[in-house]
Design a protein around this motif. Structure first.
Motif, PDB file in Angstrom:
ATOM      1  N   ALA A 405     -13.900 -10.354   2.444  1.00 13.14           N
ATOM      2  CA  ALA A 405     -13.550  -9.520   3.543  1.00 13.14           C
ATOM      3  C   ALA A 405     -14.407  -9.573   4.137  1.00 13.14           C
ATOM      4  O   ALA A 405     -14.296  -9.166   5.065  1.00 13.14           O
ATOM      5  CB  ALA A 405     -13.248  -7.979   2.535  1.00 13.14           C
ATOM      6  N   LYS A 410     -15.089  -7.915   7.803  1.00 15.21           N
ATOM      7  CA  LYS A 410     -14.135  -5.751   7.108  1.00 15.21           C
ATOM      8  C   LYS A 410     -15.161  -5.797   6.770  1.00 15.21           C
ATOM      9  O   LYS A 410     -16.726  -6.330   6.054  1.00 15.21           O
ATOM     10  CB  LYS A 410     -12.879  -6.686   6.457  1.00 15.21           C
ATOM     11  CG  LYS A 410     -11.649  -7.127   7.339  1.00 15.21           C
ATOM     12  CD  LYS A 410     -10.988  -6.843   5.872  1.00 15.21           C
ATOM     13  CE  LYS A 410      -9.435  -7.598   6.294  1.00 15.21           C
ATOM     14  NZ  LYS A 410      -7.931  -7.558   5.527  1.00 15.21           N
ATOM     15  N   GLU A 579     -13.027   3.948   8.310  1.00 11.64           N
ATOM     16  CA  GLU A 579     -13.076   2.601   9.232  1.00 11.64           C
ATOM     17  C   GLU A 579     -13.186   1.730   8.316  1.00 11.64           C
ATOM     18  O   GLU A 579     -12.937   0.618   8.515  1.00 11.64           O
ATOM     19  CB  GLU A 579     -12.593   2.647  10.040  1.00 11.64           C
ATOM     20  CG  GLU A 579     -11.408   3.443  11.200  1.00 11.64           C
ATOM     21  CD  GLU A 579     -11.785   3.351  12.594  1.00 11.64           C
ATOM     22  OE1 GLU A 579     -11.676   2.237  12.805  1.00 11.64           O
ATOM     23  OE2 GLU A 579     -12.268   4.023  13.187  1.00 11.64           O
ATOM     24  N   GLU A 581     -12.451  -0.780   5.211  1.00 13.15           N
ATOM     25  CA  GLU A 581     -11.332  -1.391   4.878  1.00 13.15           C
ATOM     26  C   GLU A 581     -10.834  -2.000   3.899  1.00 13.15           C
ATOM     27  O   GLU A 581      -9.994  -1.684   3.351  1.00 13.15           O
ATOM     28  CB  GLU A 581     -11.086  -2.536   6.201  1.00 13.15           C
ATOM     29  CG  GLU A 581     -11.101  -2.375   7.160  1.00 13.15           C
ATOM     30  CD  GLU A 581     -12.171  -3.179   8.473  1.00 13.15           C
ATOM     31  OE1 GLU A 581     -11.687  -3.851   9.235  1.00 13.15           O
ATOM     32  OE2 GLU A 581     -13.305  -2.665   7.798  1.00 13.15           O
ATOM     33  N   CYS A 582     -11.888  -2.207   2.598  1.00 17.96           N
ATOM     34  CA  CYS A 582     -12.131  -2.933   1.446  1.00 17.96           C
ATOM     35  C   CYS A 582     -12.956  -1.762   0.464  1.00 17.96           C
ATOM     36  O   CYS A 582     -14.014  -1.574   1.217  1.00 17.96           O
ATOM     37  CB  CYS A 582     -12.909  -4.255   1.120  1.00 17.96           C
ATOM     38  SG  CYS A 582     -11.471  -5.192   2.100  1.00 17.96           S
ATOM     39  N   ARG A 591      -7.123  -1.364  -0.989  1.00 13.43           N
ATOM     40  CA  ARG A 591      -7.454  -2.023   0.652  1.00 13.43           C
ATOM     41  C   ARG A 591      -6.894  -0.831   1.209  1.00 13.43           C
ATOM     42  O   ARG A 591      -6.451  -0.626   0.798  1.00 13.43           O
ATOM     43  CB  ARG A 591      -6.821  -3.438   0.577  1.00 13.43           C
ATOM     44  CG  ARG A 591      -6.244  -4.540  -0.202  1.00 13.43           C
ATOM     45  CD  ARG A 591      -5.745  -5.889   0.547  1.00 13.43           C
ATOM     46  NE  ARG A 591      -4.481  -5.766  -0.083  1.00 13.43           N
ATOM     47  CZ  ARG A 591      -3.381  -6.342   0.876  1.00 13.43           C
ATOM     48  NH1 ARG A 591      -3.987  -6.820   1.643  1.00 13.43           N
ATOM     49  NH2 ARG A 591      -2.279  -5.885   0.626  1.00 13.43           N
ATOM     50  N   LYS A 592      -7.361  -0.908   2.052  1.00 10.88           N
ATOM     51  CA  LYS A 592      -6.757   0.038   3.045  1.00 10.88           C
ATOM     52  C   LYS A 592      -5.241   0.405   3.306  1.00 10.88           C
ATOM     53  O   LYS A 592      -4.873   1.527   2.639  1.00 10.88           O
ATOM     54  CB  LYS A 592      -7.571   0.337   4.020  1.00 10.88           C
ATOM     55  CG  LYS A 592      -7.303   1.561   5.526  1.00 10.88           C
ATOM     56  CD  LYS A 592      -7.665   2.797   4.487  1.00 10.88           C
ATOM     57  CE  LYS A 592      -9.277   3.326   4.164  1.00 10.88           C
ATOM     58  NZ  LYS A 592      -9.910   3.391   5.059  1.00 10.88           N
ATOM     59  N   GLU A 593      -4.608  -0.345   3.432  1.00 11.61           N
ATOM     60  CA  GLU A 593      -3.673  -0.907   3.712  1.00 11.61           C
ATOM     61  C   GLU A 593      -2.772  -0.625   2.416  1.00 11.61           C
ATOM     62  O   GLU A 593      -1.450  -0.206   3.024  1.00 11.61           O
ATOM     63  CB  GLU A 593      -2.807  -2.038   4.912  1.00 11.61           C
ATOM     64  CG  GLU A 593      -2.845  -3.338   3.888  1.00 11.61           C
ATOM     65  CD  GLU A 593      -4.169  -3.968   4.111  1.00 11.61           C
ATOM     66  OE1 GLU A 593      -4.793  -5.214   3.514  1.00 11.61           O
ATOM     67  OE2 GLU A 593      -5.180  -2.953   4.597  1.00 11.61           O
ATOM     68  N   ARG A 600      -5.667  10.828   3.554  1.00 10.35           N
ATOM     69  CA  ARG A 600      -6.421   9.888   4.940  1.00 10.35           C
ATOM     70  C   ARG A 600      -6.693  11.662   4.154  1.00 10.35           C
ATOM     71  O   ARG A 600      -5.802  12.196   4.438  1.00 10.35           O
ATOM     72  CB  ARG A 600      -5.444   9.237   5.734  1.00 10.35           C
ATOM     73  CG  ARG A 600      -5.237   8.231   6.280  1.00 10.35           C
ATOM     74  CD  ARG A 600      -6.228   7.076   6.261  1.00 10.35           C
ATOM     75  NE  ARG A 600      -6.497   6.679   6.773  1.00 10.35           N
ATOM     76  CZ  ARG A 600      -7.615   6.453   7.881  1.00 10.35           C
ATOM     77  NH1 ARG A 600      -8.012   5.184   6.461  1.00 10.35           N
ATOM     78  NH2 ARG A 600      -8.513   6.629   8.844  1.00 10.35           N
TER      79      ARG A 600
END
Length: 610
Positions: A405, A410, A579, A581-582, A591-593, A600
């Motif tokens: 990452a 990231k 923001e 990401e990990c 993981r954010k996704e 959020r």
């Protein structure tokens, strides 16, 4: 024997527990209440310390408070009388609080402690130590030195603002003091206020802004504001300040001297603020160096210990190290008021109770990892309750995924082991990034930390690799020494780039690790040691094996105005509000996704700006 130290009621309240002279736990109240610089009685921090010591309040032998309220009240009263009638407004605001609470702090403390003990008032031994003695004790007693000179420098305690002490074994003597209103810390805070930052919070911003400026006002400061002697003693001309009688730091005479009113907070920074920052930083460094030379001469010691808020000025500390006035320097990681909790407890153990001390060359703050930790089962339980989606990985896979990452540029939230004590994140509650990335500094400031673009980030580097990258070859575990990136890692500047000054220098890559190289090639170095933080050391080792670089960007796991995260829930909220990401908590990798969009949060405006 257990001794509980408490710092409270001014700013950065904290508690610390020592057991038979060993520091068992220490934490700041803000980490639990999520209120930056929380000054209230540290009930949560005390409860944590009791838990870490596996004892009840009734099993604590002594509680020690970090200053003497009656002496502080005497100073305030004398100051108001000396500045009457000009100080009446400030007097009128302060006195009701003192009469209601602070003047009777002994009774107030017993009531707070009683709540923790389940009684109306705690009946045990309650002691008080002077503020600067607590600072000095926090610096000397945990240090690896058998004997040392001890310098403490801050805004003000009761009366003292600067002290020179001499520590030998279990004995610590204060030899000389500079007294209020003459204060190096308050001089720096005056410029913090004048350049538009918050006092007792924004001083490190002034330090970070200084390299963008030119020290054009140094002589003006020395000619008008501070009368500095060769031995480091000084006096401030009170015509230019308003902290004695008024509710601000600077007076109309100060504004006239520098040609303008104070900068309005959050307004655009100009070259003038940068030059002012560079100037007060240069004067501060000169004062610190003179004080250190006098300390060496007066004590004959080869080692120096530092504490007090001014000791958090890592640029001045770095200059002091390079001058080789002392063979070695040790700085209390919680050098500000929070560290008074540790110092007051140790002052009681060695001074009041007369217990011996057997230094063996080890740092008794153990990397400052003295806060709460959460085992893997607890981490998973808390993350699940928060709605987090995570993967549990083996130790090796966790390190490998985290390196992946970081190499992918990231931002990674990293929460491992015990929380740090003091203002710096040291690999326990950190946000990590790739120092080789030319965009990482800007990305972390604007999209993750939501803070001013000019502010630099620190490098974490394995202790055994530090001399290969920086002109520092000493232990710097607490991120309190600034060194320069070595010439061989610097990038040549074009003629146009070299001619830039001020904020225009910000986005010019200056080395192979641009994300942690400040505009003057400096870096606030943290050395990572395998014995105090093995997992972070392993991560740096794996990153080095992958990239050839043993350095990572390390910034505190929070946004501007937020205390550093404490719990897995805090970490997940910050992860979902920025923001980043990990997120890595224990052996959980997020993981954010993968997270629900319903979780959020908008963290950008959630906390009051510091």
């Amino acid at each position: 024997m257990r001794i509980l130290g408490i710092s409270a009621f001014y700013h950065d309240s904290a508690a610390a527990m020592i057991e038979d002279g060993r520091i068992v736990a220490a934490a700041q109240e803000e980490r639990f209440t999520r209120k930056k610089h929380d000054a209230d009685f540290p009930a949560n921090a005390v409860a944590y310390c009791l838990s870490a010591a596996e004892c009840e309040m009734t099993e604590v032998d002594h509680v020690v408070f970090y200053d003497k309220p009656i002496l502080k009240f005497e100073r305030l009263l004398e100051t108001y009388l000396a500045t009457s009638p000009r100080g009446f407004r400030s007097f009128r605001m302060a006195m009701p609080l003192w009469i209601k609470e602070k003047l009777f702090q002994k009774k107030l403390l017993r009531r707070y402690l009683g709540k923790l003990a389940g009684v109306k008032e705690w009946p045990g031994s309650l002691l008080f130590t002077e503020h600067h003695l607590a600072h000095a004790a926090s610096a000397f007693f945990p240090s690896p030195f058998a004997s040392a000179a001890v310098l403490t420098m801050d805004g003000v305690g009761e009366w003292c603002t600067t002290s020179l002490g001499h520590g030998r074994g279990k004995d610590l003597d204060i030899l000389k003091e500079i007294r209020f209103p003459h204060s190096l810390g308050l001089l720096y805070s005056a410029f913090t206020y004048y350049t538009g930052f918050k006092v007792n919070s924004g001083e490190y911003k002034v330090m970070g802004l200084a390299p963008y400026g030119r020290p054009l006002f140094v002589q003006k400061i020395l000619d008008h504001l501070i009368d500095l002697k060769e031995d480091g003693s000084f006096r401030l001309d009170q015509r230019y300040f308003d902290y004695c009688a008024g509710l601000t730091m600077t007076s109309p005479a100060f504004h006239e001297l520098f040609g303008a009113e104070p900068r309005r907070p959050e307004s655009p920074l100009t070259q003038r603020e940068m030059d002012l920052a560079a100037s007060v930083q240069a004067v501060t460094e000169e004062v610190v160096l003179k004080l250190a030379r006098f300390a060496r001469q007066e004590t004959g010691e080869r080692h120096l210990c530092l504490a007090g808020g001014v000791a958090l000025n890592c640029v001045a500390n770095g200059k002091l190290l390079k001058k080789r006035i002392f063979d070695d320097i040790w700085i209390q990681p919680a050098a500000g008021d929070a560290g008074g909790a540790v110092g007051s407890a140790l002052a009681a153990w060695h001074g009041y109770l007369g217990n011996g001390r057997s230094p063996d060359g080890r740092d008794r703050m153990t990397g400052a990892y003295l806060g709460p930790a959460f085992d893997q089962r607890e981490v998973e339980k808390r993350l699940t309750a928060s709605g987090a989606v995570y993967t549990v990985l083996s130790d090796d896979d966790l390190i490998a995924r985290t390196v992946d990452a970081i190499v992918d540029e990231k931002a990674v939230g990293w929460m491992q082991g015990r929380m740090e004590f003091g203002p710096r994140a040291l690999g326990g509650r950190s946000i990590l990034g790739d120092p080789r990335s030319p965009i990482m500094q800007k990305t972390l400031n604007l999209k993750v930390k939501y803070r001013e673009s000019f502010r630099p980030f620190a490098p974490s580097v394995r202790r055994e690799d530090v001399a290969e990258w920086f002109d520092v070859d000493v232990d710097s575990p607490y991120m309190l020494l600034v060194g320069d990136v070595l010439d061989r890692h610097r990038l040549p500047l074009g003629a146009g780039e070299a001619a830039l000054f001020g904020i225009d220098r910000l986005n010019v890559p200056r080395s192979g690790i641009p994300a942690v190289t400040h505009v003057d090639y400096s870096a606030r170095v943290q050395t990572v040691h395998r014995d105090t933080n093995p997992r972070y050391w392993e991560l740096l080792s794996a990153f080095k094996q992958r990239t050839g670089c043993p350095v990572l960007v390390n910034t505190s796991f929070n946004v501007r105005g937020e205390p550093i995260v404490c719990t897995p829930e805090d970490a997940f909220r910050c992860f979902m509000g920025t923001e980043i990401e990990c997120l890595v908590v224990g052996n959980c990798f997020l993981r954010k996704e993968d997270q629900s969009s319903n979780l959020r949060q908008d963290y950008k405006d959630r906390f009051e700006l510091d």
